[in-house]
Design a protein around this motif. Sequence first.
Motif, mmCIF file in Angstrom:
data_model
loop_
_atom_site.group_PDB
_atom_site.id
_atom_site.type_symbol
_atom_site.label_atom_id
_atom_site.label_comp_id
_atom_site.label_asym_id
_atom_site.label_seq_id
_atom_site.Cartn_x
_atom_site.Cartn_y
_atom_site.Cartn_z
ATOM 1 N N PRO A 193 0.842 -1.198 0.000
ATOM 2 C CA PRO A 193 0.000 0.000 0.000
ATOM 3 C C PRO A 193 0.881 1.254 0.000
ATOM 4 C CG PRO A 193 -0.032 -1.068 2.154
ATOM 5 C CD PRO A 193 0.722 -1.978 1.241
ATOM 6 N N GLU A 240 1.012 6.627 3.396
ATOM 7 C CA GLU A 240 0.102 7.742 3.652
ATOM 8 C C GLU A 240 -0.683 7.485 4.935
ATOM 9 O OE1 GLU A 240 -1.974 7.466 -0.125
ATOM 10 O OE2 GLU A 240 -3.736 6.619 0.881
ATOM 11 N N ARG A 241 -1.639 8.361 5.198
ATOM 12 C CA ARG A 241 -2.479 8.233 6.393
ATOM 13 C C ARG A 241 -3.679 7.339 6.079
ATOM 14 N NH1 ARG A 241 -2.392 11.856 10.756
ATOM 15 N NH2 ARG A 241 -4.137 11.578 12.203
ATOM 16 N N TYR A 242 -4.004 6.462 7.008
ATOM 17 C CA TYR A 242 -5.118 5.526 6.826
ATOM 18 C C TYR A 242 -6.034 5.556 8.038
ATOM 19 C CZ TYR A 242 -2.511 3.385 2.977
ATOM 20 O OH TYR A 242 -1.839 3.166 1.797
ATOM 21 N N SER A 243 -7.242 5.055 7.839
ATOM 22 C CA SER A 243 -8.147 4.848 8.975
ATOM 23 C C SER A 243 -8.574 3.380 8.996
ATOM 24 C CB SER A 243 -9.376 5.761 8.885
ATOM 25 O OG SER A 243 -10.088 5.523 7.695
ATOM 26 N N GLU A 269 -6.844 6.097 13.345
ATOM 27 C CA GLU A 269 -5.997 6.535 12.236
ATOM 28 C C GLU A 269 -4.533 6.244 12.510
ATOM 29 O OE1 GLU A 269 -6.758 10.538 11.009
ATOM 30 O OE2 GLU A 269 -8.833 10.093 10.472
#
Length: 237
Positions: A13, A16-19, A28
């Motif tokens: 993946p 970056e930022r994910y939730s 997050e």
Amino acid sequence: GATPSAGCGKAAPASERYSIDVDGTMREYILDVPSDYDPNQPHRLIFGWHPLGGSAQQVAGGGYYGLEGESDGSAIFVAAEGLAFQGSSLGWGNTNGRDLAFLEAMLERFRAEMCIDEDRIFSTGFSFGGMMSFAVGCAMGGVMRAIAPMAGNIQVSGCEDGDRPVAVMGFHGDDDSVVSIDGGRAGRDVFIERNQCMDQTTPVEASWCDGLNSSNEPCSCVSYQGCTEGYPVIWCE
């Protein structure tokens, strides 16, 4: 040798930022995958936890407490975001185990999506992040290879009883007026017992200690003797 996860062979993946949904609460985190990621090479996985009032961005922006620059592309890094603690700043109160559940959910996702070495999963953090690292080590022996708590304790985020060894390198200032060193030593002592170490110690050379203290008092590290093979306890005050 390495123990590859189910996600080996898959494209990684994006960094970056994910939730992620954890029991109905959206949590997050920031994911940092090496730029030359090899999907067939099991990578170390390192979690960095922020202090009270900090953030995932603070940890990621700081290079994961300096470890990212040292890793030379061999590790995947994760900075998770805490929840409000006692109605104020973000932290790791771990109420009803919710922060450990968050970690479990992340691990499940990462194992499926990325090529992780299951034998090399690590945790570090400062202050509340140190407390969370202790909690992770206590609860997840057998999953965590090692923890490196800085100025943590076991009184806030908790420490589940267990007997699985976890390697520890702990740091605490003996003048700490926010998180008493007694709490840090209590965390250390949990792993001295769990890793079946003796009370005897030997000094550890640590050149980075030089000049660390504003008072110019020596910063000293010791290694406890007789620990379970491969599970040292090193303590720096």
